[in-house]
Design an enzyme around this catalytic site. Structure first.
Site, PDB file in Angstrom:
ATOM      1  N   SER A   1     -27.464 -47.236 -21.742  1.00 49.28           N
ATOM      2  CA  SER A   1     -27.288 -48.668 -21.988  1.00 49.28           C
ATOM      3  C   SER A   1     -27.486 -48.984 -23.454  1.00 49.28           C
ATOM      4  O   SER A   1     -28.281 -48.336 -24.147  1.00 49.28           O
ATOM      5  CB  SER A   1     -28.285 -49.472 -21.149  1.00 49.28           C
ATOM      6  OG  SER A   1     -28.241 -50.841 -21.483  1.00 49.28           O
ATOM      7  N   SER A   2     -26.765 -49.993 -23.911  1.00 47.92           N
ATOM      8  CA  SER A   2     -26.951 -50.485 -25.275  1.00 47.92           C
ATOM      9  C   SER A   2     -28.026 -51.559 -25.338  1.00 47.92           C
ATOM     10  O   SER A   2     -28.409 -51.996 -26.426  1.00 47.92           O
ATOM     11  CB  SER A   2     -25.630 -51.058 -25.804  1.00 47.92           C
ATOM     12  OG  SER A   2     -25.213 -52.157 -24.999  1.00 47.92           O
TER      13      SER A   2
ATOM     14  N   LYS B   1     -32.660 -46.227 -20.060  1.00 45.37           N
ATOM     15  CA  LYS B   1     -31.783 -46.131 -18.898  1.00 45.37           C
ATOM     16  C   LYS B   1     -30.846 -44.931 -19.051  1.00 45.37           C
ATOM     17  O   LYS B   1     -30.219 -44.734 -20.087  1.00 45.37           O
ATOM     18  CB  LYS B   1     -30.958 -47.410 -18.758  1.00 45.37           C
ATOM     19  CG  LYS B   1     -30.203 -47.529 -17.431  1.00 45.37           C
ATOM     20  CD  LYS B   1     -29.574 -48.921 -17.312  1.00 45.37           C
ATOM     21  CE  LYS B   1     -29.025 -49.156 -15.914  1.00 45.37           C
ATOM     22  NZ  LYS B   1     -27.844 -48.323 -15.638  1.00 45.37           N
TER      23      LYS B   1
ATOM     24  N   SER C   1      22.158 -24.715 -17.747  1.00 47.42           N
ATOM     25  CA  SER C   1      22.246 -26.167 -17.738  1.00 47.42           C
ATOM     26  C   SER C   1      20.823 -26.698 -17.772  1.00 47.42           C
ATOM     27  O   SER C   1      19.884 -26.018 -17.339  1.00 47.42           O
ATOM     28  CB  SER C   1      22.951 -26.652 -16.464  1.00 47.42           C
ATOM     29  OG  SER C   1      22.733 -28.033 -16.244  1.00 47.42           O
ATOM     30  N   THR C   2      20.672 -27.897 -18.288  1.00 44.88           N
ATOM     31  CA  THR C   2      19.354 -28.541 -18.187  1.00 44.88           C
ATOM     32  C   THR C   2      18.875 -28.542 -16.747  1.00 44.88           C
ATOM     33  O   THR C   2      17.683 -28.396 -16.468  1.00 44.88           O
ATOM     34  CB  THR C   2      19.428 -29.988 -18.706  1.00 44.88           C
ATOM     35  OG1 THR C   2      19.705 -29.967 -20.106  1.00 44.88           O
ATOM     36  CG2 THR C   2      18.128 -30.738 -18.453  1.00 44.88           C
ATOM     37  N   ASN C   3      19.831 -28.633 -15.820  1.00 46.88           N
ATOM     38  CA  ASN C   3      19.478 -28.845 -14.426  1.00 46.88           C
ATOM     39  C   ASN C   3      18.918 -27.616 -13.731  1.00 46.88           C
ATOM     40  O   ASN C   3      18.383 -27.724 -12.619  1.00 46.88           O
ATOM     41  CB  ASN C   3      20.690 -29.371 -13.660  1.00 46.88           C
ATOM     42  CG  ASN C   3      21.216 -30.661 -14.250  1.00 46.88           C
ATOM     43  OD1 ASN C   3      20.554 -31.295 -15.060  1.00 46.88           O
ATOM     44  ND2 ASN C   3      22.421 -31.037 -13.863  1.00 46.88           N
TER      45      ASN C   3
ATOM     46  N   THR D   1      17.407 -33.395 -20.311  1.00 43.34           N
ATOM     47  CA  THR D   1      18.398 -32.862 -21.256  1.00 43.34           C
ATOM     48  C   THR D   1      17.850 -32.857 -22.679  1.00 43.34           C
ATOM     49  O   THR D   1      18.073 -31.903 -23.439  1.00 43.34           O
ATOM     50  CB  THR D   1      19.695 -33.700 -21.189  1.00 43.34           C
ATOM     51  OG1 THR D   1      20.264 -33.568 -19.893  1.00 43.34           O
ATOM     52  CG2 THR D   1      20.706 -33.233 -22.222  1.00 43.34           C
TER      53      THR D   1
ATOM     54  N   THR E   1     -25.947 -41.670   7.958  1.00 47.97           N
ATOM     55  CA  THR E   1     -24.574 -41.992   8.324  1.00 47.97           C
ATOM     56  C   THR E   1     -24.381 -43.486   8.115  1.00 47.97           C
ATOM     57  O   THR E   1     -25.238 -44.277   8.509  1.00 47.97           O
ATOM     58  CB  THR E   1     -24.277 -41.613   9.785  1.00 47.97           C
ATOM     59  OG1 THR E   1     -25.176 -42.305  10.648  1.00 47.97           O
ATOM     60  CG2 THR E   1     -24.415 -40.115   9.993  1.00 47.97           C
TER      61      THR E   1
END
Length: 469
Positions: A316-317, A322, A138-140, A99, A185
């Site tokens: 990587s830090s 990497k 209507s909102t509905n 609504t 697999t």
């Protein structure tokens, strides 16, 4: 701040004098600070399209004067073009079954129409949000219809990116078709496969997802506009009920149809659950592909390293040089979120009671997010990963030569038991399968060359053709 006073059944409230929203929108804004986000722009446009079609319908039926109808239509066109979206201040997750979103649209459109007619915002004697903009609605029926229109706008964008992904995978399947590798697999050596066949399988599952999503769009074409409050069309004139869907079709360009059972269409949200389920299936498939790409590119020195993913950023830090598979990682994370959204959507649809489901706001919030993030994740998957994948042909050959998986091909000729013994001995001694077969005198070298030819092992088409002959 200059303000104007607006009133509703709760009481009076101060609204910023320049605001196009009104008292009900502001109350909802204050009540529902949940996500901190604005309404989805596609939903805003869909609401405006419905209001435009309603104004056209009510005007032609003689219930809305020409000057008011024209002003409402002009205001709607401005919103459809992208204007005034900042005036939609209601949080996407809200109580009231939508609504607040509907009234936000009604108030913005009414105040812009008032302005176009030379009045001051808030003077609803000129154009009223409920009596004029929301006439026969209507909102509905407005809100669920807007949700479906939004999905019909968003889904084709996601499908277009999936089509790009399919095309890119087909290209890679052709590019890698002559590269033989060991199939696996349960993460253990199995039998040979062409790398191109693996990528073709990815393309096939994406094609199925595209087909499913194309069919899912049909779920969204049946709308409940004209149902008003609970599906009995109270306050909707026969003229409106007969013409609103056709006029909305003209406004949107979408081939929508009015539901045969408006009561059912107002209270049940199963069509949204169906679409979400298909999005979840697609997300599962994309994440599985991403899992494979991470495994196949693992290393680069101590993993499988059969393919290379494009290097996109430092990984990587702390570890120099990497590079991580960040694009498949983000695709999987989007998939996790879509899967979670699907559960929320399922619960929202299940939790409706009697003649209305009050939980469409959270359903739409999650469904729109699923579609849009799927689109964006697929786009980056294509542009920043798939198109740049290269194959390490020598590494594929090296691992294939080291494997005993080719022993499977011996079963029809020397039996499962002998084949298993040869595989076990090969693993224990390091001797090749070929060497052990020849040492045991089970087959001739010529026979072995034919049986253990890895290319022949992967030629599905040749086997089918031979069977047909």
């Amino acid at each position: 701040m200059n303000t104007r006073i607006e009133s509703d059944s709760i009481g009076s409230i101060k609204v910023p004098i320049e605001a196009y929203y009104g008292v009900q929108s502001l109350r909802a804004h204050n009540n529902f600070y949940i996500t901190g986000k604005g309404m989805n722009p596609t939903l805003i446009i869909s609401l405006a399209e419905i209001k435009k079609a309603a104004a056209i319908t009510n005007n032609k039926a003689g219930f809305l004067t020409d000057n008011i109808a024209k002003a409402i239509i002009t205001a709607c066109d401005e919103i459809i073009s992208g204007k005034l979206h900042d005036q939609f201040i209601v949080d996407p997750i809200q109580g009231g079954a939508g609504t607040s979103a509907n009234m936000n649209a009604n108030e913005v459109i009414a105040n812009r129409a008032i302005e176009l007619l030379g009045g001051n915002k808030g003077d609803y004697t000129i154009v009223h949000p409920n009596d004029h903009v929301n006439m026969a609605q209507s909102t509905n029926d407005v809100f669920p219809t807007a949700g479906k229109l939004s999905v019909l706008t968003l889904l084709p964008r996601a499908i277009a990116q999936l089509q790009r992904l399919y095309n890119a995978l087909v290209v890679k399947s052709a590019e890698f078709d002559n590269i033989i590798k060991m199939g696996r697999t349960q993460l253990q050596d199995a039998v040979p496969i062409r790398l191109g066949q693996s990528f073709n399988a990815y393309a096939s599952v994406v094609k199925r997802d595209i087909d499913r999503l194309n069919k899912a769009q049909k779920e969204m074409l049946t709308i409940n506009i004209g149902a008003t409050a609970i599906g009995t069309s109270i306050n909707a004139t026969p003229e409106y009920l007969s013409n609103i869907t056709a006029n909305l079709q003209t406004v949107t360009g979408k081939k929508i149809v009015q539901a045969d059972d408006l009561i059912d269409a107002t209270q049940n949200l199963d069509s949204f659950v169906s679409v979400s389920g298909i999005l979840k299936t697609c997300a599962v498939n994309l994440s599985k592909i991403s899992n494979d790409l991470r495994l196949l590119s693992s290393g680069p020195k101590t993993g499988l390293a059969e393919i290379n993913l494009p290097a996109k950023q430092n990984g990587s830090s702390i570890m120099p040089g990497k590079i991580n598979p960040v694009i498949p990682e983000v695709v999987s994370q989007v998939a996790f979120n879509i899967i979670g959204n699907d559960f929320t959507i399922t619960m929202a649809a299940e939790s409706g009671q009697l003649e209305l489901n009050a939980f469409e706001p959270v359903l739409f919030y999650n469904l729109f997010e699923s579609i849009e993030t799927l689109e964006n994740a697929t786009r980056t998957f294509v542009d920043n990963c798939i198109t740049g994948i290269t194959a390490n042909e020598e590494r594929c050959k090296e691992l294939l030569d080291q494997s005993v998986g080719t022993a499977t091909a011996l079963c029809p000729y020397i039996g499962y038991k002998k084949s298993a013994e040869i595989a076990k001995t090969a693993l224990k001694t390091g001797k090749t399968v070929t060497t052990l077969v020849l040492e045991g005198g089970f087959l001739t070298e010529t026979e072995l060359q034919d049986i253990l030819n890895p290319v022949a092992m992967t030629q599905i088409e040749a086997k089918i053709d031979k069977c047909a002959i």
